[in-house]
Write a protein that holds these residues in place. Structure first.
Motif: not given
Lengths: 471, 471
Positions: A261-269
C-alpha cells in the motif's frame, strides 16, 4: 477502378477534391499534407521542418504511420533529427521499430530523457535485452530506477501504465505550505491534477484537486479539502479494469500503490482513455476474426498474417458443417428443395447467435454481466431465442409452402428454425461465459465457435427432420 | 441447466461462491449486494440507506439498472428520497424514465439544481415539452439560460456536451490576481483543470493549467504560462470528433466557442471518454446487427424489438441467396456434391468480407482511412483478397479432389473461391466507404450488405461454373 492505374500524384489530387466538401476540422488540412509530400519528394529538409513545426506530435506520428515503403524511409532520412520524446511516444508499435533504426543515438537518448517514465516503459517493454539496456543507459539514475520498477510489474498491469512522476505532500501541510513548495520545486511533471497526501511511510491517504487548492485560503489544512473520489489502484490491477474505474468514477488521475500500500506512481486519464480505446479495438477485431493488431496501414504481408489463420479456422468449421450435409446426400438428391432452403436455416442461426454473442461480450467487458444477473440473462436469451424461432418459423413456413407447395416441408423448416434459433441464443451466451470462466478472452474465437454450432445444428436439424418426415 | 429451476435466493448464493475466486476489486462486493437485496426485501429503508451511503453514485446507478420489475419498484419506493443529481446523471437513459416517475417533485427539483448544465441537458433532451418545462422551472435563471443555450445546438454536437460552468480570467491578469479571484469567488465548478484566458469580447485566447498556475510566482503574467495544446472546439462539432480530438491530443478539458468564436462552455475529458465508449459500443453492436441501444439489462420485449428487424433483413438476404441456388436446382440434382461444398464457398467469402469490413469501419471511425490513403488501402485489400483466394483455392481444391475424387470439381471450387474472396475484399472495403460518403454510418448494415454480396457471388460462381464445366 480506372483510377487505380494512374500515377500516385494524380490520384492524390483527385482524392483531395473528393475529400474537400467534408474536410474534417480535427485532421490536418489536405493541402498541408500535399505540401509535406512535395517537401519529402524534393528532399527539402528546411521546408519539411517548417511545415511540421506547428503540428502536434500526435499528428506528426500519424503522418509517419501513413507513409509507406520508400516514402517513409525518405521522410525519416530528412526528419529523424527532429524526432523528440513526444513524437516517439505517439508512434504506433508496429512502425516504431523502423523509426528507431533511423534515429541517431544522441537524438534517441535526448528523446528518451524527455519522456515520462510510463512512455519509456511502453517504448522498451517489447525490446530485447540489448536494445533495452541501450535505452536505459541514456536515462539518469532515478529515471532508470523508476522504469525498472515499472517493468517489474506484469504486462498489462497498472504498474506498467503508471508514471512514477508524482506530486505529493505530507498529510499535515496547509494550502500555503503546499503552494510555496510547488513554487520552489524545480522539477514537476508537465501535467498534474492532484496533490497526493502521504503519511510518513508513503501510504497515500487522500488527494486534493488543484482547483480546491487554488480556491482555498492559505491557512486551510490539506486534510480538510481532500476529494471523496479517492481510490488508490493496485499496481497489479489489470489495465482494462483501471480503464473501467476511470470511466465509471470519472477519475482524472489515480494514485497507484504496491503490495504494501505504498505510493509508487500515478495513472492519468489520457492513459486510461488510450487503454479503453485499445481494448474496444481488440474486442471488435477479435469478434470479426481479425488479429487484434490489425491496422489500416499494415502491409499486404502483415495483413495476410493477421487474417489467414482465422480464415483457416473458418475453413475447418465450414468443412465440419459440410460433413453434416454429406450425411444427408441421399435425401438431398431426392428433394433438391432442401439444398435451396438449408442455407437459410444456417444463416439465421449464425446471425441470431452473433447478436447474442456480441451483446454478451460487451456486457462482460463493461462488467454489466456478473454473477448477480447471469442466470437471469441466460433465461432471457433462451426465451428470446425461442420467440425469434417461432416468429421466423411462421415466416419461413409460409415462404416454403408457397415456394415448394409442401405442408410437410414447411413444417420441417419451421421446426428446424425454432431449434436452431434457440440453440443459437444459448450458444451465443454460454460460449463467451465459458471462455471468460476459463480465463480466456470471451471475444476471441467465440464467433467461430458460435457459428460452428449454428451451422452444424441448423443443417442437422433441417436435413435430419426432412429425412425422417419427408422420405 | 438444473439451476434455472431454483428460486432466486439459492441461485445467488451459488453464484456468489462461483464468483468469489476472481472477485473484482472495482465492483461492489458480492456480500454487500446480497445485503442490499435483503434490505429491499425486508423494506428496511434505514438499513438500505446505511448500506448505500458510502457507495459512489455510479455504483448506485448500476444497482438500480440491474434490478428488475417489482424489485426495482420496491427499491425506488424505499430510496427515491435519497436520489441526488449525481446518481440521476449516472443512470442509463433506458431506466431513467422509470426512476423519474418515483421521484417526489421536490427531490427531483433539488437533484436538478445540483447538476452541471451538461448533465441537465442530457437528462431533458429526449423529454417532451411539458416534462422539459417542469424541470427547467426548477432551475434558477442563469442555469436555465445555460441549458436552453445548449439545447439550441444540434443533437450529438459539442454544444450539447459542454457545460457552461467555466472559469475564465482576463488575458492581462497575473498569477496572484487569479489566485485572489479564485479564493474570493463563491461559486466555482466542482472540477476544473484550466483557467481560460478571454479577451474583452469573450474570445478565448489561451488557457493555463492549474499546475502551472500553482507553481509560478504571483507576479507572473498568465499569458506567459499558457499551454501549447490550446484548441477551441466549435459548438457545432460532432461529439464523435470531439472524443477523437481529446484522445488524439490528450486533452483534459477544452473550451467550446460559438459561431462568433466566443466562449460558451467547456468540455471535460470524462465526458469525451463517455462519448468514445458509447460510439465504440454502437459500432460493435451495429456491426453485429443489434440495435445500438441494446443492453444486457433489457427486457425480453425490448431485446426482441432490437433484434427482430435485423434478423428479418437477414432472412430477406438469405432468401435472395437461396433464389440463386434455385436457379441451379437441376445441376445439384445431378451432382449432389455441389450441395455439400457450396456452403464452404459462401462461408469463406462471408468471413473474409467481414474481416475487411471490420478493419475498414474501425479505420473510418479512428480517422486513419482518409482521402490520402483510400486507394492504397483498396488496392491492398484487393491484393490480399486474391492471395487469400489463391491459398484457399489450393487447400479446397485438394480437399474436394480427395473427398469426391474429381479434378474438374476441384478446379471449379478453386476458381469460385478466388472469385468470391476477391469480391469479398472489395465489398468489405467499398461498401463502408460508400456508406460513409453517403453520410450514413458505415457500421450500420454494412455487414448485411457484405454477406449478401458474398453469398450471392459465392453460390453463383460455384454453381454457375459447375453447370458450365461439369455437366
Amino acid at each position: 477502378m480506372a483510377e487505380e492505374e494512374r500515377p500516385d500524384q494524380q490520384d492524390q489530387a483527385a482524392e483531395s477534391q473528393v475529400a474537400d466538401p467534408d474536410e474534417d476540422e480535427f485532421l490536418p488540412r489536405r493541402e498541408l499534407l500535399d505540401q509535406i509530400d512535395e517537401a519529402i519528394e524534393a528532399e527539402d529538409r528546411d521546408r519539411l521542418n517548417a511545415l511540421l513545426e506547428p503540428m502536434h506530435a500526435a499528428d506528426i506520428a500519424d503522418i509517419i504511420e501513413r507513409l509507406h515503403g520508400a516514402d517513409r524511409r525518405n521522410f525519416l532520412q530528412l526528419y529523424s533529427g527532429e524526432i523528440d520524446g513526444e513524437i516517439l511516444s505517439e508512434i504506433d508499435e508496429g512502425v516504431r521499430e523502423e523509426v528507431l533504426e533511423f534515429l541517431p543515438p544522441e537524438v534517441l537518448a535526448e528523446a528518451v530523457r524527455e519522456m515520462d517514465s510510463d512512455d519509456v516503459v511502453d517504448l522498451i517493454e517489447d525490446m530485447d535485452e540489448a536494445e533495452r539496456a541501450g535505452i536505459l543507459a541514456a536515462l539518469d539514475d532515478s529515471d532508470r530506477a523508476a522504469v525498472q520498477q515499472s517493468l517489474a510489474y506484469p504486462e498489462y498491469s497498472a504498474g506498467r501504465l503508471m508514471q512514477s512522476e508524482v506530486v505529493t505532500a505530507p498529510e499535515h501541510w496547509t494550502v500555503g505550505e503546499t503552494i510555496d513548495f510547488l513554487r520552489a520545486e524545480e522539477w514537476l511533471p508537465e501535467q498534474f491534477y492532484h496533490i497526493i497526501l502521504v503519511d510518513p511511510r508513503r501510504h497515500p491517504i487522500g488527494y486534493v484537486a488543484l482547483g480546491r487548492l487554488l480556491s482555498s485560503p492559505r491557512a486551510t489544512a490539506l486534510r480538510e479539502i481532500t476529494e471523496d473520489s479517492f481510490r488508490p489502484i493496485s499496481a497489479y490491477a489489470e489495465e482494462g479494469d483501471v480503464a473501467y474505474a476511470f470511466n465509471q468514477y470519472h477519475l482524472i488521475s489515480a494514485p497507484v500503490v504496491d503490495g504494501d500500500d505504498r505510493l509508487v506512481g500515478v495513472i492519468t486519464m489520457d492513459d486510461a482513455m488510450a487503454v479503453m480505446d485499445e481494448e474496444h479495438e481488440e474486442d471488435i477485431l477479435r469478434l470479426a476474426g481479425v488479429g487484434e493488431e490489425s491496422a489500416i496501414t499494415d502491409s499486404v504481408t502483415e495483413t495476410l498474417r493477421q487474417r489467414l489463420p482465422w480464415l483457416m479456422v473458418n475453413l475447418l468449421t465450414a468443412v465440419l458443417a459440410s460433413l453434416v450435409i454429406a450425411v444427408f446426400e441421399a435425401t438431398i438428391q431426392k428433394i433438391v428443395a432442401l439444398a435451396v432452403l438449408m442455407p437459410i436455416v444456417a444463416s439465421m442461426g449464425g446471425n441470431a447467435g452473433t447478436q447474442t454473442l456480441t451483446v454478451a461480450v460487451r456486457a462482460l467487458a463493461t462488467k454489466s454481466l456478473t454473477g448477480g444477473n447471469v442466470w437471469r440473462v441466460v433465461r432471457r436469451e433462451a426465451i428470446v431465442g425461442v420467440l425469434n424461432g417461432l416468429a421466423f418459423a411462421v415466416v419461413m413456413g409460409i415462404v416454403a409452402y408457397i415456394w415448394f407447395d409442401g405442408v410437410s416441408l414447411a413444417a420441417v423448416i419451421g421446426i428446424a428454425m425454432i431449434v436452431n434459433l434457440a440453440i443459437a441464443a444459448l450458444a451465443g451466451i454460454l460460449i463467451p461465459l465459458a471462455l471468460e470462466k476459463a480465463g480466456a478472452d470471451p471475444a476471441l474465437a467465440s464467433g467461430t465457435f458460435v457459428t460452428t454450432v449454428t451451422d452444424v445444428v441448423g443443417f442437422f436439424a433441417f436435413l435430419g427432420l426432412a429425412s425422417a418426415v419427408l422420405l
